[in-house]
Design a protein around this motif. Structure first.
Motif, PDB file in Angstrom:
ATOM      1  N   MET A 148      11.923  24.834-146.274  1.00  0.00           N
ATOM      2  CA  MET A 148      12.673  23.348-146.251  1.00  0.00           C
ATOM      3  C   MET A 148      12.181  22.716-144.846  1.00  0.00           C
ATOM      4  O   MET A 148      11.355  23.000-143.917  1.00  0.00           O
ATOM      5  N   ASN A 149      12.482  21.345-144.737  1.00  0.00           N
ATOM      6  CA  ASN A 149      12.078  20.313-143.731  1.00  0.00           C
ATOM      7  C   ASN A 149      13.215  20.239-142.774  1.00  0.00           C
ATOM      8  O   ASN A 149      14.395  20.025-143.087  1.00  0.00           O
ATOM      9  N   LEU A 150      12.789  20.399-141.399  1.00  0.00           N
ATOM     10  CA  LEU A 150      13.781  19.949-140.409  1.00  0.00           C
ATOM     11  C   LEU A 150      13.174  19.425-139.555  1.00  0.00           C
ATOM     12  O   LEU A 150      12.081  19.304-138.928  1.00  0.00           O
ATOM     13  N   THR A 151      14.026  18.349-138.956  1.00  0.00           N
ATOM     14  CA  THR A 151      13.824  17.632-137.642  1.00  0.00           C
ATOM     15  C   THR A 151      14.100  18.312-136.496  1.00  0.00           C
ATOM     16  O   THR A 151      15.429  18.432-136.224  1.00  0.00           O
ATOM     17  N   LEU A 152      13.346  18.639-135.586  1.00  0.00           N
ATOM     18  CA  LEU A 152      13.853  19.457-134.159  1.00  0.00           C
ATOM     19  C   LEU A 152      14.060  18.446-133.262  1.00  0.00           C
ATOM     20  O   LEU A 152      13.155  18.086-132.618  1.00  0.00           O
ATOM     21  N   LYS A 209      14.107  28.826-147.030  1.00  0.00           N
ATOM     22  CA  LYS A 209      14.074  28.223-148.283  1.00  0.00           C
ATOM     23  C   LYS A 209      12.916  27.339-148.905  1.00  0.00           C
ATOM     24  O   LYS A 209      12.275  26.600-148.390  1.00  0.00           O
ATOM     25  N   GLY A 210      12.661  27.366-150.330  1.00  0.00           N
ATOM     26  CA  GLY A 210      11.784  26.645-150.726  1.00  0.00           C
ATOM     27  C   GLY A 210      10.248  27.361-150.581  1.00  0.00           C
ATOM     28  O   GLY A 210      10.154  28.393-150.111  1.00  0.00           O
ATOM     29  N   THR A 211       9.193  26.436-151.131  1.00  0.00           N
ATOM     30  CA  THR A 211       7.883  27.192-151.091  1.00  0.00           C
ATOM     31  C   THR A 211       7.053  26.630-149.982  1.00  0.00           C
ATOM     32  O   THR A 211       6.181  27.117-149.816  1.00  0.00           O
ATOM     33  N   ARG A 212       7.664  25.818-149.241  1.00  0.00           N
ATOM     34  CA  ARG A 212       7.141  24.993-147.914  1.00  0.00           C
ATOM     35  C   ARG A 212       7.976  25.152-146.776  1.00  0.00           C
ATOM     36  O   ARG A 212       9.163  24.832-147.024  1.00  0.00           O
ATOM     37  N   GLU A 222       3.046  29.451-137.147  1.00  0.00           N
ATOM     38  CA  GLU A 222       1.517  29.792-137.764  1.00  0.00           C
ATOM     39  C   GLU A 222       1.465  31.284-138.176  1.00  0.00           C
ATOM     40  O   GLU A 222       0.821  31.639-139.504  1.00  0.00           O
ATOM     41  N   LYS A 223       2.357  32.120-137.358  1.00  0.00           N
ATOM     42  CA  LYS A 223       2.035  33.543-137.479  1.00  0.00           C
ATOM     43  C   LYS A 223       2.985  33.821-138.925  1.00  0.00           C
ATOM     44  O   LYS A 223       2.651  34.495-139.712  1.00  0.00           O
ATOM     45  N   LYS A 224       4.150  33.204-138.989  1.00  0.00           N
ATOM     46  CA  LYS A 224       5.041  33.191-140.074  1.00  0.00           C
ATOM     47  C   LYS A 224       4.437  32.880-141.314  1.00  0.00           C
ATOM     48  O   LYS A 224       4.482  33.524-142.525  1.00  0.00           O
ATOM     49  N   GLU A 256       2.083  35.336-142.448  1.00  0.00           N
ATOM     50  CA  GLU A 256       2.546  36.791-143.095  1.00  0.00           C
ATOM     51  C   GLU A 256       3.338  36.519-144.349  1.00  0.00           C
ATOM     52  O   GLU A 256       3.461  37.488-145.145  1.00  0.00           O
ATOM     53  N   THR A 257       4.029  35.483-144.586  1.00  0.00           N
ATOM     54  CA  THR A 257       4.664  35.180-145.780  1.00  0.00           C
ATOM     55  C   THR A 257       3.825  34.331-146.873  1.00  0.00           C
ATOM     56  O   THR A 257       4.249  34.437-148.028  1.00  0.00           O
ATOM     57  N   GLY A 258       3.044  33.481-146.775  1.00  0.00           N
ATOM     58  CA  GLY A 258       2.264  32.793-147.699  1.00  0.00           C
ATOM     59  C   GLY A 258       2.826  31.578-147.801  1.00  0.00           C
ATOM     60  O   GLY A 258       2.239  30.779-148.719  1.00  0.00           O
ATOM     61  N   ILE A 259       4.012  31.226-147.119  1.00  0.00           N
ATOM     62  CA  ILE A 259       4.513  29.864-147.196  1.00  0.00           C
ATOM     63  C   ILE A 259       3.702  29.024-146.386  1.00  0.00           C
ATOM     64  O   ILE A 259       3.510  29.214-145.275  1.00  0.00           O
TER      65      ILE A 259
END
Lengths: 353, 85
Positions: A1-5, A42-45, A70-72, A75-78
């Motif tokens: 999912m997309n978040l604005t930090l 959540k989601g594929t990206r 980037e590491k995550k 690891e997940t392929g997401i």
């Protein structure tokens, strides 16, 4: 999912139309990593947009988030995507090298020739000369970077000149939106002048099209491409769905302008999203009564809860300002689109499809 | 300035002319590349990109959408500036 930090509520500038209250509140590393985990949950990206305040005041957090995500992703392929909206004043070569490596898209808030009208440093000094140099640096590393201009009433006389200036500076993508909210006061004469400026802008865009100069200017070009694609602009606003802002303390809201209103608090990065609240919000979303039956209902932003809230205090109530502006944009963009199409239909198709 | 309903609006010539091009692209599998989040506080300015985005909550927001991770195309352009940054 997309978040604005929202990495910080602090900013080194003091823009006259800014609706955020500046304070020295920064995001902690704990909140940062929890937010990153949420984006991947959540989601594929997974998508992050670094924002503030001024996000470059917290470069250390950006580096940490990029390393972590980037590491995550590995690891997940997401897939992981990231962007940043910045005033640009703190950009430097070291950051840009890391940004290029991370494929971080950068949108630079830059009002062009109107920069010093509304966008000044916190100490009251003008920002234009600094930002112009930083824009050149940004474009050296990222030729496709975007300039994001916000036009307040007092900046309207500079509108067309600013589009030209940003293009000549090297930007290929510029976004122009009008300032909303309680800090601006639009009048009919401002909008009359805005129409003249949009007409001048349309002429400039036509000139560039004839010269085969690749340049994309939202808001006019986006109206054309949306019309071709049959996109329903009114459906775009999905509060709490498309991209959630995360405050420095980790709270989640439907959109940036709702931050701080506890009625719209949708959860936090520690406990997750309150699904019931999201569902309630979705149920409340509807086409404003005043817009039902309008032929342009699917081409304008009448259901943008964020704009509606800033202008009328109600996310489902459109303002006369927005209605007038949207009708103006659609009329001028349709005329521009027809002219470009008639000049060269093939290249027109190439540009907009 | 006032709220005025537009009537007798006609789809512009360019949109009618290019509708067939779009249709041809969609049936031939030419889809747009994806993209990630939008620029906060402004709008994304790339006209040709779409993406998928997950719902924030595990809830259905429309009758045809089922729970969990209903993905919708992300807008290609933002709508409003939050006047921030």
């Amino acid at each position: 999912m997309n978040l604005t930090l929202h990495l910080t509520d602090n900013c080194n500038m003091d823009c006259s139309y800014c609706i955020r209250e500046k304070c020295p509140k920064d995001m902690s590393e704990e909140v940062l990593y929890k937010a990153c985990d949420l984006a991947f949950s959540k989601g594929t990206r997974a998508g992050l947009c670094f924002f503030g305040g001024e996000p470059l005041l917290k470069k250390d957090l950006i580096y940490k988030a990029l390393d972590y995500c980037e590491k995550k992703a590995a690891e997940t392929g997401i897939r992981f995507d990231c962007k940043m909206t910045t005033n640009g004043t703190l950009l430097d070569e070291e950051f840009l090298e890391r940004a290029v490596k991370a494929h971080l898209g950068i949108g630079m808030s830059f009002d062009g020739k109107a920069q010093d009208v509304c966008r000044i440093f916190a100490n009251g000094k003008p920002t234009s000369s600094v930002v112009e140099e930083k824009a050149k640096l940004l474009l050296k590393y990222m030729p496709e970077a975007s300039a994001l201009a916000t036009i307040a009433p007092q900046a309207v006389p500079f509108y067309a000149e600013s589009v030209r200036y940003l293009h000549e500076l090297g930007f290929k993508h510029v976004s122009f939106v009008i300032a909303y909210g309680h800090k601006v006061n639009w009048t009919d004469s401002d909008l009359d002048l805005l129409r003249e400026q949009l007409d001048l802008t349309a002429s400039y865009l036509k000139e560039l099209f004839i010269k085969k100069d690749r340049f994309y200017m939202s808001a006019l070009d986006s109206k054309i491409s949306d019309c071709i694609r049959g996109n329903n602009t009114a459906e775009r606003c999905h509060l709490g769905v498309r991209q959630l802002p995360v405050t420095p303390s980790g709270e989640l809201y439907p959109c940036t302008s709702f931050i701080g209103d506890k009625d719209y608090l949708l959860g936090n990065v520690f406990d997750g999203i309150d699904n019931k609240k999201v569902a309630e919000l979705a149920k409340k979303s509807s086409t404003p009564e005043t817009c039902k039956g309008c032929d342009l209902v699917k081409r304008c932003t009448n259901s943008c809860g964020c704009a509606n809230r800033m202008n009328t205090g109600n996310e489902n109530q459109v303002s006369p300002l927005q209605c007038t502006y949207e009708r103006m944009l659609i009329e001028i963009s349709d005329r521009l689109g027809n002219e470009m199409y008639q000049i060269d239909p093939e290249r027109f198709a190439e540009k907009f499809t | 300035m006032k709220i005025t309903q537009a009537k007798n609006y006609r789809k512009p010539l360019y949109a009618i002319g290019l509708a067939t091009v779009i249709m041809a692209a969609s049936v031939s599998g030419c889809t747009d590349p994806g993209k990630g989040p939008d620029y906060a506080g402004g709008m994304d300015v790339r006209p040709t990109e779409t993406t998928e985005v997950a719902l924030a909550g595990d809830v259905a927001v429309a009758p045809e959408e089922t729970a969990t991770e209903t993905e919708k195309p992300l807008i290609t352009d933002g709508i409003v500036s939050n006047n921030v940054d």
